[in-house]
Scaffold this active site. Structure first.
Site, PDB file in Angstrom:
ATOM      1  N   GLU A  40       8.217 -13.566 -21.490  1.00 51.16           N
ATOM      2  CA  GLU A  40       7.971 -12.202 -21.036  1.00 51.16           C
ATOM      3  C   GLU A  40       6.901 -11.519 -21.900  1.00 51.16           C
ATOM      4  O   GLU A  40       6.025 -10.821 -21.391  1.00 51.16           O
ATOM      5  CB  GLU A  40       9.295 -11.411 -21.043  1.00 51.16           C
ATOM      6  CG  GLU A  40       9.190  -9.937 -20.710  1.00 51.16           C
ATOM      7  CD  GLU A  40       8.598  -9.629 -19.336  1.00 51.16           C
ATOM      8  OE1 GLU A  40       8.426 -10.542 -18.521  1.00 51.16           O
ATOM      9  OE2 GLU A  40       8.249  -8.451 -19.112  1.00 51.16           O
ATOM     10  N   LYS A  80       3.320 -10.051 -20.559  1.00 48.25           N
ATOM     11  CA  LYS A  80       2.876  -8.669 -20.773  1.00 48.25           C
ATOM     12  C   LYS A  80       1.444  -8.646 -21.309  1.00 48.25           C
ATOM     13  O   LYS A  80       0.614  -7.869 -20.862  1.00 48.25           O
ATOM     14  CB  LYS A  80       3.793  -7.925 -21.767  1.00 48.25           C
ATOM     15  CG  LYS A  80       5.163  -7.556 -21.249  1.00 48.25           C
ATOM     16  CD  LYS A  80       5.201  -6.379 -20.307  1.00 48.25           C
ATOM     17  CE  LYS A  80       5.146  -6.754 -18.863  1.00 48.25           C
ATOM     18  NZ  LYS A  80       6.273  -7.230 -18.153  1.00 48.25           N
ATOM     19  N   TRP A 126      -3.947  -1.913  -1.367  1.00 45.41           N
ATOM     20  CA  TRP A 126      -4.013  -3.119  -2.195  1.00 45.41           C
ATOM     21  C   TRP A 126      -4.363  -4.234  -1.227  1.00 45.41           C
ATOM     22  O   TRP A 126      -3.572  -4.594  -0.363  1.00 45.41           O
ATOM     23  CB  TRP A 126      -2.665  -3.376  -2.866  1.00 45.41           C
ATOM     24  CG  TRP A 126      -2.689  -4.492  -3.866  1.00 45.41           C
ATOM     25  CD1 TRP A 126      -3.095  -4.418  -5.170  1.00 45.41           C
ATOM     26  CD2 TRP A 126      -2.285  -5.842  -3.652  1.00 45.41           C
ATOM     27  NE1 TRP A 126      -2.962  -5.642  -5.767  1.00 45.41           N
ATOM     28  CE2 TRP A 126      -2.476  -6.540  -4.861  1.00 45.41           C
ATOM     29  CE3 TRP A 126      -1.790  -6.546  -2.553  1.00 45.41           C
ATOM     30  CZ2 TRP A 126      -2.183  -7.886  -5.013  1.00 45.41           C
ATOM     31  CZ3 TRP A 126      -1.505  -7.891  -2.694  1.00 45.41           C
ATOM     32  CH2 TRP A 126      -1.692  -8.545  -3.927  1.00 45.41           C
ATOM     33  N   ASN A 182       1.079   0.158   6.011  1.00 44.99           N
ATOM     34  CA  ASN A 182       1.509  -0.565   4.811  1.00 44.99           C
ATOM     35  C   ASN A 182       2.132  -1.876   5.275  1.00 44.99           C
ATOM     36  O   ASN A 182       2.842  -1.907   6.272  1.00 44.99           O
ATOM     37  CB  ASN A 182       2.551   0.283   4.062  1.00 44.99           C
ATOM     38  CG  ASN A 182       3.203  -0.484   2.927  1.00 44.99           C
ATOM     39  OD1 ASN A 182       2.580  -1.335   2.302  1.00 44.99           O
ATOM     40  ND2 ASN A 182       4.464  -0.191   2.661  1.00 44.99           N
ATOM     41  N   GLY A 183       1.854  -2.973   4.557  1.00 41.85           N
ATOM     42  CA  GLY A 183       2.467  -4.257   4.908  1.00 41.85           C
ATOM     43  C   GLY A 183       1.484  -5.160   5.630  1.00 41.85           C
ATOM     44  O   GLY A 183       0.273  -5.010   5.494  1.00 41.85           O
ATOM     45  N   GLU A 228      -1.036  -9.661 -18.556  1.00 41.70           N
ATOM     46  CA  GLU A 228      -1.262  -8.765 -17.430  1.00 41.70           C
ATOM     47  C   GLU A 228      -1.910  -7.451 -17.819  1.00 41.70           C
ATOM     48  O   GLU A 228      -2.673  -6.906 -17.031  1.00 41.70           O
ATOM     49  CB  GLU A 228       0.000  -8.569 -16.573  1.00 41.70           C
ATOM     50  CG  GLU A 228       1.174  -7.898 -17.217  1.00 41.70           C
ATOM     51  CD  GLU A 228       2.367  -7.751 -16.245  1.00 41.70           C
ATOM     52  OE1 GLU A 228       3.475  -7.553 -16.726  1.00 41.70           O
ATOM     53  OE2 GLU A 228       2.176  -7.829 -15.014  1.00 41.70           O
ATOM     54  N   CYS A 279       0.863  -1.175   0.000  1.00 45.76           N
ATOM     55  CA  CYS A 279       0.000   0.000   0.000  1.00 45.76           C
ATOM     56  C   CYS A 279       0.898   1.224   0.000  1.00 45.76           C
ATOM     57  O   CYS A 279       2.103   1.120   0.148  1.00 45.76           O
ATOM     58  CB  CYS A 279      -0.858   0.019   1.247  1.00 45.76           C
ATOM     59  SG  CYS A 279      -1.793  -1.491   1.464  1.00 45.76           S
ATOM     60  N   ARG A 310       1.399   1.773  -5.940  1.00 49.59           N
ATOM     61  CA  ARG A 310       1.631   0.768  -4.895  1.00 49.59           C
ATOM     62  C   ARG A 310       0.370   0.002  -4.520  1.00 49.59           C
ATOM     63  O   ARG A 310       0.426  -1.009  -3.820  1.00 49.59           O
ATOM     64  CB  ARG A 310       2.170   1.454  -3.638  1.00 49.59           C
ATOM     65  CG  ARG A 310       3.511   2.109  -3.828  1.00 49.59           C
ATOM     66  CD  ARG A 310       3.944   2.762  -2.545  1.00 49.59           C
ATOM     67  NE  ARG A 310       4.224   1.781  -1.511  1.00 49.59           N
ATOM     68  CZ  ARG A 310       5.396   1.211  -1.310  1.00 49.59           C
ATOM     69  NH1 ARG A 310       6.408   1.518  -2.080  1.00 49.59           N
ATOM     70  NH2 ARG A 310       5.573   0.337  -0.338  1.00 49.59           N
ATOM     71  N   HIS A 325       4.910 -31.666 -28.438  1.00 50.69           N
ATOM     72  CA  HIS A 325       4.638 -32.538 -27.293  1.00 50.69           C
ATOM     73  C   HIS A 325       3.362 -32.124 -26.567  1.00 50.69           C
ATOM     74  O   HIS A 325       3.139 -32.532 -25.435  1.00 50.69           O
ATOM     75  CB  HIS A 325       5.843 -32.532 -26.345  1.00 50.69           C
ATOM     76  CG  HIS A 325       7.102 -32.978 -27.015  1.00 50.69           C
ATOM     77  ND1 HIS A 325       7.288 -34.279 -27.465  1.00 50.69           N
ATOM     78  CD2 HIS A 325       8.224 -32.288 -27.385  1.00 50.69           C
ATOM     79  CE1 HIS A 325       8.482 -34.371 -28.042  1.00 50.69           C
ATOM     80  NE2 HIS A 325       9.058 -33.169 -28.017  1.00 50.69           N
ATOM     81  N   LYS A 365       2.286  -2.959  -8.068  1.00 46.76           N
ATOM     82  CA  LYS A 365       3.673  -2.789  -8.497  1.00 46.76           C
ATOM     83  C   LYS A 365       4.652  -3.465  -7.548  1.00 46.76           C
ATOM     84  O   LYS A 365       5.665  -3.990  -7.956  1.00 46.76           O
ATOM     85  CB  LYS A 365       3.975  -1.289  -8.586  1.00 46.76           C
ATOM     86  CG  LYS A 365       5.318  -0.966  -9.194  1.00 46.76           C
ATOM     87  CD  LYS A 365       5.320  -1.241 -10.674  1.00 46.76           C
ATOM     88  CE  LYS A 365       6.670  -1.067 -11.303  1.00 46.76           C
ATOM     89  NZ  LYS A 365       6.727  -1.706 -12.630  1.00 46.76           N
TER      90      LYS A 365
HETATM   91  C1  AGP Z   1       5.885  -7.450 -14.145  1.00 53.95           C
HETATM   92  O1  AGP Z   1       5.284  -6.927 -15.256  1.00 53.95           O
HETATM   93  C2  AGP Z   1       4.980  -7.905 -13.112  1.00 53.95           C
HETATM   94  N1  AGP Z   1       4.181  -6.835 -12.659  1.00 53.95           N
HETATM   95  C3  AGP Z   1       5.523  -8.811 -12.043  1.00 53.95           C
HETATM   96  O2  AGP Z   1       5.643 -10.066 -12.621  1.00 53.95           O
HETATM   97  C4  AGP Z   1       6.857  -8.462 -11.360  1.00 53.95           C
HETATM   98  O3  AGP Z   1       7.902  -8.620 -12.265  1.00 53.95           O
HETATM   99  C5  AGP Z   1       7.054  -9.370 -10.145  1.00 53.95           C
HETATM  100  O4  AGP Z   1       6.038  -9.111  -9.220  1.00 53.95           O
HETATM  101  C6  AGP Z   1       8.402  -9.199  -9.478  1.00 53.95           C
HETATM  102  O5  AGP Z   1       8.586  -7.908  -9.004  1.00 53.95           O
HETATM  103  P1  AGP Z   1       9.992  -7.400  -8.504  1.00 53.95           P
HETATM  104  O6  AGP Z   1      10.891  -7.322  -9.676  1.00 53.95           O
HETATM  105  O7  AGP Z   1       9.706  -6.065  -7.899  1.00 53.95           O
HETATM  106  O8  AGP Z   1      10.481  -8.381  -7.498  1.00 53.95           O
END
Ligand code: AGP
Length: 625
Positions: free
Chosen positions: A498, A502, A89, A115-116, A505, A2, A27, A521, A620
Site C-alpha cells: 500500500e 501511494k 474522465w 456518466n458511465g 500514484e 464522470c 469523479r 530471489h 476516484k
Molecule cells: C487508491 O489509492 C486507488 N485510487 C485505487 O487503487 C482504488 O483503491 C481502487 O480503484 C479501488 O477502488 P474502490 O475501493 O472504490 O473499489
C-alpha cells in the site's frame, strides 16, 4: 467515472453548475462543460483540462454576453434558469473539447450529460448514422442525445423513457431541450443519480455534495426510473410510465466535510481524519467488552458465519490491500481459510466457489466495475456475498446479500487513505466476530482484541501526531530518488504494498513492493547506494527475519527507512531512518504503519510540486473495466 449536475430554478445557473462540478471533480477531471437553456436553444461551453479551464471559459463567456444578445437576453426571457454540467474522465474518445459533455443531436434539439458507459453504443450509432444522423464526437455518450432526439415529439419524459429502453451498459444521464424550458429529465442504470429538492428549484447530480450548499432534501432514483424535474417539483415514473411516490429524505452531511478544513489538500486532511473514520466505523460495534456486534448484515446471519468453510475476498487497488491484511486477522483469529483475489482477474477465470463460501467484495466507492463483476460471478455460482463499502446506496450494497459499511465520510483525494484504514478496521471487526461465533479464541484473547479495536482511533491519532514531522522530513530528503523499494513480512507486507502504491500514484515515483523474504530471489539486484528501501518492521513474530532481510539490504549499500514499533531496538544502528508507531496487537499494529507511509508519499509528491488530490490518469471511482 464522470460527474453530472443539473439545475432548474431561479438562480444564476452557471454558478450552481460550476459549484456542483467543483464538488464532483473527484469523479473525473480531464475535461468539463456546461449547457444553459436560452430561448434560442442552449449556450454550451466546454473545455479541456480541470475545472479551472472551464471556469475561465465560463467567466469569459458570461462577460462576453453583455455585448452579444443571444445568451443573456435569451436566458432573461425564460421563466426559469435551467442547465446541465459534466466533468469527464475519458473512456470512449480522447480528451478533446469535442468529446467533452454536454452532447447534443445534430439538430441541437436535445442536450445531455452522461456518466458511465453505453455498451451497445456502436450498434446504436450505426443505426442512427444509417438513418441520417451526423455525430460530432467519438464518445458513446453522444448516442444518448441522438437516441432521445430520434423519438422526441414534444414530450421529453416519454422520449427519455423510450430511448432508455434501448440503452445497455451502466450509465446515468440527464437531458434537456429548449422546446420545454425549465424541464430536466434523468434516468439511470447502475450508476448513481440523486435529486435535490429546494424551494422552487431542483438539482440532480451524481452525488449529494454537488448541491449540498443549496438543499439537504434528497431523493434517490432507482434503475429504470425516469425523473422529470421542474422548479415546482419532481415526478418519478417507472418503466411503464406509472407514477412513483417517493418523499425526500434529509441528509445530515455537513458541507464542511466536502471541504479541506484548513489543510493544504484533501489528502492531508483525510490522513488526519483517519482516527475519526475508524472511531465511527468501530464505535457502536464494540460496545460489548467480550465481542463485536456488526449489526444488520442482511441475510448473512450468525448461523451462516458459523458455518462458512472459506472466505474469498475480491477487490482492486488499495481495497485489495485491505483484503490482504484481513487474511492475517481472519486466519489467525477465526481460523477460517481466506483467499484474496484481484477482482479484475477473478472475474475472468472460472473460480471454484460455492454455497459454503462467503465472498467479500471490498470497494470504498461501491461502484468499481471489476469488483462488482467478481461479486456477481461468485453470487451466480451460489456463494453468499458481503459488500464492504463506504457508500450507502451504492451498487455494491444493492447487489450483495449483506453489507458492512465503513463510515469514513466522503473521501475526495483520489488516493485512498481514510477509507483504507476504515476498511481494515471493519475487517478486523469481522474477524473478531467470526472468532467469537466460532469459538476459536479464548475469552481473554477476544476481550483483548475488542479493547485494542476500541483503543485504535486513539493510537491512530497518536501515530499521525508522532510521525508526521519525521515522515515529511524524510520525504523531503529523499524526494529526488528515482526508485523506492518497499518490503515487509506477514501483516506488514500488505502495508508495504500500500505504501508503494501511494508513492506511485501521487508522486509518480517508480516503486516495487516485495515480501522481504523474496528479495534474494530477484529484487535485490535492483539495489545500490541510491535506492531507499522502506521497510515495515513493526512488532511481529517475524521481526527477527525482517532484521536479517534489512541486513541484506544494507550490505548492498542501500538506505533503509524503517517503520518500527515504539521502543523497539531491533534496527538500532542498522536503519538510517527510523519512524516509530505505538505498540498494540501485532496485526492491528501493522495498520498503524501505513500512516507514516501515506505521509512519506505525500511529502515526496508535495516536494515535487504535484497535485496530490488529483494525480494524473487516475479517478476516484473506477466504473470501467
Ligand atoms: C487508491 O489509492 C486507488 N485510487 C485505487 O487503487 C482504488 O483503491 C481502487 O480503484 C479501488 O477502488 P474502490 O475501493 O472504490 O473499489
Amino acid at each position: 467515472m464522470c460527474g453530472i449536475i443539473g439545475y432548474t430554478g431561479s438562480r444564476e445557473p452557471r454558478e450552481v453548475l460550476m459549484a456542483g462540478l467543483q464538488r464532483l471533480e473527484y469523479r473525473g477531471y480531464d475535461s468539463a462543460g456546461i449547457a444553459v437553456q436560452s430561448s434560442v436553444g442552449a449556450d454550451v461551453i466546454r473545455s479541456v483540462g480541470n475545472l479551472a479551464a472551464l471556469r475561465e471559459a465560463v467567466g469569459l463567456a458570461v462577460g462576453a454576453e453583455t455585448d452579444s444578445a443571444a445568451g443573456a437576453v435569451g436566458i432573461a426571457e425564460l421563466p426559469s434558469s435551467t442547465g446541465i454540467g459534466h466533468t469527464r474522465w475519458a473512456t470512449h474518445g480522447r480528451v478533446t473539447e469535442a468529446n467533452a459533455h454536454p452532447h447534443c443531436d445534430d439538430q441541437e434539439t436535445i442536450q445531455v450529460v452522461v456518466n458511465g458507459i453505453i455498451e451497445n453504443f456502436a450498434t446504436l450509432k450505426n443505426e442512427l448514422v444509417a438513418g441520417g444522423s451526423a455525430f460530432s464526437s467519438e464518445t458513446d455518450a453522444e448516442v444518448v442525445a441522438h437516441m432521445v432526439a430520434a423519438v422526441y415529439d414534444g414530450d421529453l419524459v416519454d422520449a427519455v423513457r423510450t430511448a432508455n429502453r434501448r440503452l445497455e451498459g451502466h450509465f446515468a444521464f440527464v437531458a434537456m431541450t429548449a422546446n420545454q424550458p425549465g424541464l430536466l429529465v434523468g434516468a439511470r442504470h447502475e450508476c448513481p443519480l440523486v435529486i435535490g429538492v429546494g424551494e422552487g428549484e431542483c438539482f440532480v447530480a451524481s452525488a449529494v455534495p454537488a448541491f449540498l450548499d443549496y438543499t439537504r432534501l434528497v431523493v434517490g432514483i432507482e434503475d429504470g426510473e425516469v425523473v422529470a424535474m421542474r422548479p415546482e417539483g419532481i415526478e418519478i415514473t417507472g418503466l411503464d410510465g406509472e407514477t412513483i411516490d417517493r418523499q425526500p429524505t434529509e441528509v445530515d452531511w455537513d458541507v464542511e466535510t466536502a471541504e479541506k478544513g484548513g489543510f493544504e489538500s484533501f489528502m492531508l486532511k483525510e490522513i488526519h481524519e483517519q482516527a475519526d473514520a475508524i472511531a465511527e466505523t468501530v464505535a457502536d460495534r464494540t460496545v460489548r467488552a467480550d465481542g463485536v456486534d456488526l449489526g444488520d448484515l442482511g441475510s448473512i446471519d450468525d448461523q451462516l458465519l458459523r458455518e462458512i468453510s472459506r472466505i474469498v475476498i475480491v477487490a482492486c487497488g488499495t481495497s485489495y490491500h485491505s483484503g490482504l491484511i484481513a487474511r492475517y486477522a481472519i486466519e489467525t483469529w477465526a481460523r477460517v481459510p481466506v483467499e484474496v483475489e484481484l477482482a479484475s482477474e477473478y472475474r475472468y477465470r472460472t473460480p471454484v466457489v460455492g454455497k459454503n463460501d462467503l465472498v467479500i467484495g471490498i470497494t470504498q466507492s461501491g461502484e468499481t466495475r471489476d469488483t462488482l463483476a467478481a461479486m456477481r460471478c461468485a453470487r451466480d455460482a451460489g456463494a453468499t456475498v458481503l459488500a464492504l463499502t463506504n457508500i450507502m446506496g451504492s451498487q455494491a450494497e444493492r447487489e450483495a446479500d449483506g453489507c458492512l459499511f465503513t463510515r469514513a465520510g466522503l473521501e475526495i483525494g483520489v488516493a485512498a487513505t481514510k477509507t483504507f484504514s476504515s476498511q481494515v478496521a471493519a475487517l478486523f471487526l469481522l474477524a473478531i466476530r467470526l472468532a467469537e461465533l466460532r469459538g476459536s479464541l479464548e475469552e481473554k484473547q477476544l476481550s483483548d482484541l475488542v479493547a485494542a479495536m476500541k483503543h485504535l482511533p486513539h493510537l491512530v491519532d497518536q501515530t499521525v501526531a508522532a510521525t508526521e514531522e519525521t515522515a515529511m522530513e524524510i520525504g523531503r530528503r529523499y524526494a529526488k530518488a528515482g526508485f523506492f523499494l518497499y518490503i515487509g513480512r506477514h501483516a506488514g507486507l500488505p502495508i508495504a504494498l500500500e505504501g508503494a502504491l501511494k508513492l506511485k500514484e501521487i508522486a509518480y515515483v517508480p516503486t516495487d513492493a516485495y515480501a522481504a523474504g523474496e528479495m534474494k530471489h530477484g529484487p535485490i539486484a535492483l539495489l545500490d547506494e541510491a535506492t531507499p528501501v522502506v521497510c515495515v518492521a513493526t512488532d511481529s513474530a517475524v521481526l527477527e527475519k525482517i532484521v536479517s532481510n534489512v541486513m541484506e539490504v544494507r550490505a548492498r549499500g542501500a538506505v533503509v527507512i524503517a517503520v518500527e514499533t515504539e521502543g523497539s531496538t531491533a534496527l538500532e544502528g542498522i536503519a538510517e531512518e527510523r519512524i516509530a508507531v505505538p505498540a498494540t496487537d501485532p496485526i492491528i499494529g501493522a495498520l498503524l504503519a501505513v500512516i507514516p507511509l501515506q505521509l512519506l508519499a505525500y511529502s515526496i509528491a508535495s516536494e515535487l510540486g504535484l497535485n496530490v488530490d488529483q494525480p494524473r490518469n487516475l479517478a476516484k471511482t473506477v466504473t470501467v473495466e
